[in-house]
Design a protein around this motif. Sequence first.
Motif, PDB file in Angstrom:
ATOM      1  N   ILE A 123     -29.683   8.710   1.807  1.00  0.00           N
ATOM      2  CA  ILE A 123     -30.802   9.726   1.896  1.00  0.00           C
ATOM      3  C   ILE A 123     -32.119   9.382   2.079  1.00  0.00           C
ATOM      4  O   ILE A 123     -32.840   9.949   2.640  1.00  0.00           O
ATOM      5  CB  ILE A 123     -30.363  10.688   0.667  1.00  0.00           C
ATOM      6  CG1 ILE A 123     -28.903  11.498   0.603  1.00  0.00           C
ATOM      7  CG2 ILE A 123     -31.606  11.809   0.375  1.00  0.00           C
ATOM      8  CD1 ILE A 123     -28.713  12.116  -0.696  1.00  0.00           C
TER       9      ILE A 123
ATOM     10  N   LEU B  92     -35.562  15.333   1.557  1.00  0.00           N
ATOM     11  CA  LEU B  92     -34.502  15.867   0.925  1.00  0.00           C
ATOM     12  C   LEU B  92     -34.230  15.133  -0.236  1.00  0.00           C
ATOM     13  O   LEU B  92     -34.180  13.892  -0.593  1.00  0.00           O
ATOM     14  CB  LEU B  92     -33.175  15.559   1.827  1.00  0.00           C
ATOM     15  CG  LEU B  92     -33.139  16.345   3.119  1.00  0.00           C
ATOM     16  CD1 LEU B  92     -31.830  16.128   3.999  1.00  0.00           C
ATOM     17  CD2 LEU B  92     -33.420  17.685   3.276  1.00  0.00           C
TER      18      LEU B  92
ATOM     19  N   THR C 198     -29.002  15.847  -2.310  1.00  0.00           N
ATOM     20  CA  THR C 198     -28.399  16.477  -1.449  1.00  0.00           C
ATOM     21  C   THR C 198     -27.033  16.226  -0.981  1.00  0.00           C
ATOM     22  O   THR C 198     -26.683  15.150  -0.830  1.00  0.00           O
ATOM     23  CB  THR C 198     -29.408  16.066   0.136  1.00  0.00           C
ATOM     24  OG1 THR C 198     -30.552  16.268  -0.368  1.00  0.00           O
ATOM     25  CG2 THR C 198     -28.995  16.974   1.121  1.00  0.00           C
TER      26      THR C 198
ATOM     27  N   ASN D 216     -27.442  17.967   5.875  1.00  0.00           N
ATOM     28  CA  ASN D 216     -28.249  18.888   6.274  1.00  0.00           C
ATOM     29  C   ASN D 216     -27.837  19.422   7.726  1.00  0.00           C
ATOM     30  O   ASN D 216     -28.812  19.892   8.542  1.00  0.00           O
ATOM     31  CB  ASN D 216     -29.737  18.264   6.385  1.00  0.00           C
ATOM     32  CG  ASN D 216     -30.875  19.402   6.278  1.00  0.00           C
ATOM     33  OD1 ASN D 216     -30.552  20.523   5.694  1.00  0.00           O
ATOM     34  ND2 ASN D 216     -31.716  19.400   6.768  1.00  0.00           N
TER      35      ASN D 216
END
Length: 283
Positions: free
Chosen positions: A24, A35, A39, A63
Amino acid sequence: MPKANRKYKDSVFTMYFSNTERLIELYNSLEGTNLPKDTPIEINTLDDALFKDRINDISFVINGELVVLIEHQSTLNENMPVRFLLYVARVYEKILETENVYRSSRIPLPTPKFVVLYNGLEPSDEFSEMRLSDAFILPEKAPMLDLMVRFFNINYGKSPSIMEKCHSLNEYSTFVFYVRKNQARGLPLNKAIAEAVNQAIHNNVMKDFLSQHGSEVENMLFEEWKWEEYAAMQKAEGREEGHKEGQAEIILNMAKSLSPEEIAKLTGIALSTIREVLMPATT
């Protein structure tokens, strides 16, 4: 962290960035997003490697995007877009294996993104883009099929804007730099890697990861880089062989009307080489 795939050899890159928090962080640095660490992310790297006999790619959905990353350590390669095209088709097939693609209603697909993180020795720009359509025999203003790959140079000292945002990538780049610096000092590869592991731990670079997986990293990286050296050697030998074949063809064609001495004068090819090529034809 997802279980490591042992059917093929994992790379250190894949092993290190299969940690979701690191992944991430890397995604945020590449996309300019922020993010949070929690996430949701689904790693769906293929079980069998498309690029080599070892896994140095990571495919994941985050996402609403399907991101395919590959660390590329060998020579620069202009065929990455077509490789990604073949790869992503298989990833989509994996994602859709429980879907009926012949149904009339649209199946939602995560938006694809393709990234090469280049860690090789050939000089290159810090950032560039490659498109599948660049290889089309008949270029079109608006091709019906295209694919774009973003290329980042992650060698030590390169791409500072990304490195500043991704501590994990910066540490990985630094660790690779340690290995190469040790090689430049004349250490054999296995000792260069072992020394780099100790240096990195001492300097708090990938410390937790290397403290836990140091021996495995040494073995994996040794196999990775020996493979890269072999591939580079084969490529160089192929170029040399192609050069020799082309040279021989020129000599044989010119020999139909010229003497060996005249060929040498016109081409600059050594007379001994010309005679060696012509010898089978005269015996």
